[in-house]
Scaffold this active site. Sequence first.
Site, mmCIF file in Angstrom:
data_model
loop_
_atom_site.group_PDB
_atom_site.id
_atom_site.type_symbol
_atom_site.label_atom_id
_atom_site.label_comp_id
_atom_site.label_asym_id
_atom_site.label_seq_id
_atom_site.Cartn_x
_atom_site.Cartn_y
_atom_site.Cartn_z
ATOM 1 N N ASN A 1 0.933 -1.238 0.136
ATOM 2 C CA ASN A 1 -0.124 -0.232 -0.076
ATOM 3 C C ASN A 1 0.827 1.167 -0.010
ATOM 4 O OD1 ASN A 1 -1.885 1.953 0.425
ATOM 5 N ND2 ASN A 1 -2.418 1.301 2.337
ATOM 6 N N ARG B 1 -2.780 -2.262 -3.340
ATOM 7 C CA ARG B 1 -3.898 -1.558 -3.271
ATOM 8 C C ARG B 1 -3.925 -0.367 -4.006
ATOM 9 N NH1 ARG B 1 -5.847 1.268 2.378
ATOM 10 N NH2 ARG B 1 -7.861 2.000 1.673
ATOM 11 N N HIS C 1 -12.714 3.472 0.052
ATOM 12 C CA HIS C 1 -12.448 2.277 1.173
ATOM 13 C C HIS C 1 -13.314 0.948 0.668
ATOM 14 C CE1 HIS C 1 -12.419 6.006 4.176
ATOM 15 N NE2 HIS C 1 -11.103 5.401 4.111
ATOM 16 N N ARG D 1 -9.546 16.278 6.844
ATOM 17 C CA ARG D 1 -10.357 16.549 5.464
ATOM 18 C C ARG D 1 -11.732 16.998 6.090
ATOM 19 N NH1 ARG D 1 -9.662 11.062 2.510
ATOM 20 N NH2 ARG D 1 -8.203 10.462 3.917
ATOM 21 N N GLU E 1 -8.053 -4.714 5.322
ATOM 22 C CA GLU E 1 -7.964 -4.278 3.993
ATOM 23 C C GLU E 1 -6.717 -5.406 3.413
ATOM 24 O OE1 GLU E 1 -8.077 -0.559 5.552
ATOM 25 O OE2 GLU E 1 -9.008 0.131 3.625
#
Length: 394
Positions: A9, A94, A182, A242, A380
């Site tokens: 990732n 990913r 996600h 964010r 994940e």
Amino acid sequence: MENLILVLNAGSSSLKFSLFAVPAAGEMRAVAVGQVEGLGTAPRLKVKDGAGERIADEQWDKSEVSGHAQALQRIAGLLRSRFQGSVLAGVGHRVVHGGPDYAAPLLVTPEAMRRLEDFIPLAPLHQPHNLAAIRAVQEVQPELPQVACFDTAFHQTQERVAQFYGLPYEYFEQGVRRYGFHGLSYEYIAAALPGIAPAVAGGRVVVAHLGSGASMCAMHAGRSVGSSMGFTALDGLLMGTRPGNMDPGIVLYLLQQEGMSAKQIEDLLYKRSGLLGLSGIGNDMRVLLASEEPRARLAIDHFVYRISRELGALAAVLGGLDALVFTAGIGENSARIRQLVCEKARWLGIKIDEAANELAGPRISSAGSGTSAWVVPTNEELMIARHTRKLLAL
Ligand code: AMP
């Protein structure tokens, strides 16, 4: 000889990895988990084994390790010497954006790489780094099969009507649409739910992935029908740094009245807003929960308020709600945030069981609760490893 799958990732200044051992039958297990942080400034490698024991903690000279390729070479050297009796069968990545094309993971080919490069404008802060990691592996071991797993793919099941913004139609055709992110986390939860909550897994479920990035997904029978994130990972909930969903007129105001450049606005929206911007203290929920400062409380209250609004919207998309699932750093670890969210969701029939909530469930709603609530840890990396194993038929 045992097969291994490496999961990568890659971010702008980081490279996270997990190494999975693939048994002849049954679930894979992580045998090493690590990350390089500070690429470009002060690179540092930390690696643990499957039991969480430290394998390595090294500070590197940035003149020797300036990017992903060099970091990867060093990681490969370390893992090779530690797992000498095993063979690396493939690498799973990913990749943030599969664009409108990809609804499933794919085996990387030169043609697929060209297509994935087309999606760089859709995710300029992430996609180039994801692709750089694929190229770095190709340089070291060109024959090694690589699999790209997309954060957007899981949401491709959403109805067409859910994918639009109210802009002229040609923008939709050029790719300005709601994608959702996600997806690997939601896919993992969808796969885990039948084992944990069989009575609701086939029904209407909202999953709240509350980490430093945060989003929510409405699932019907394990398929995505709605998401709080849209064209980019800026949309939806309040996040660590964010702002989430906001009036696009604010961007015009910043451009026209404040004279900010696109780069300055990008920095504001990705790095200086959210929990950090509102609290003025930090983006770590643990710090905010422990703080007495009124603005820490404000940031937490707004975080919860936004989750409740989005929950109502996604319940409307589903036509009702059978279960709410919490996951990711905040969702898995903060009983307080789960309690605040569940209190605001009483109108949906959720009644929290405080003792079960303190123990992180998995079921955290009381027996008499019409709509149940759950905590399900996400994974994940394992999802990427599973996809890689399947595509490589291991
Ligand atoms: P993730 O991005 O999923 O790794 O989640 C990271 C976030 O989880 C961090 O920013 C923390 O704010 C939050 N977090 C981790 N542990 C806790 C905890 N015990 N209580 C509240 N928040 C936590």
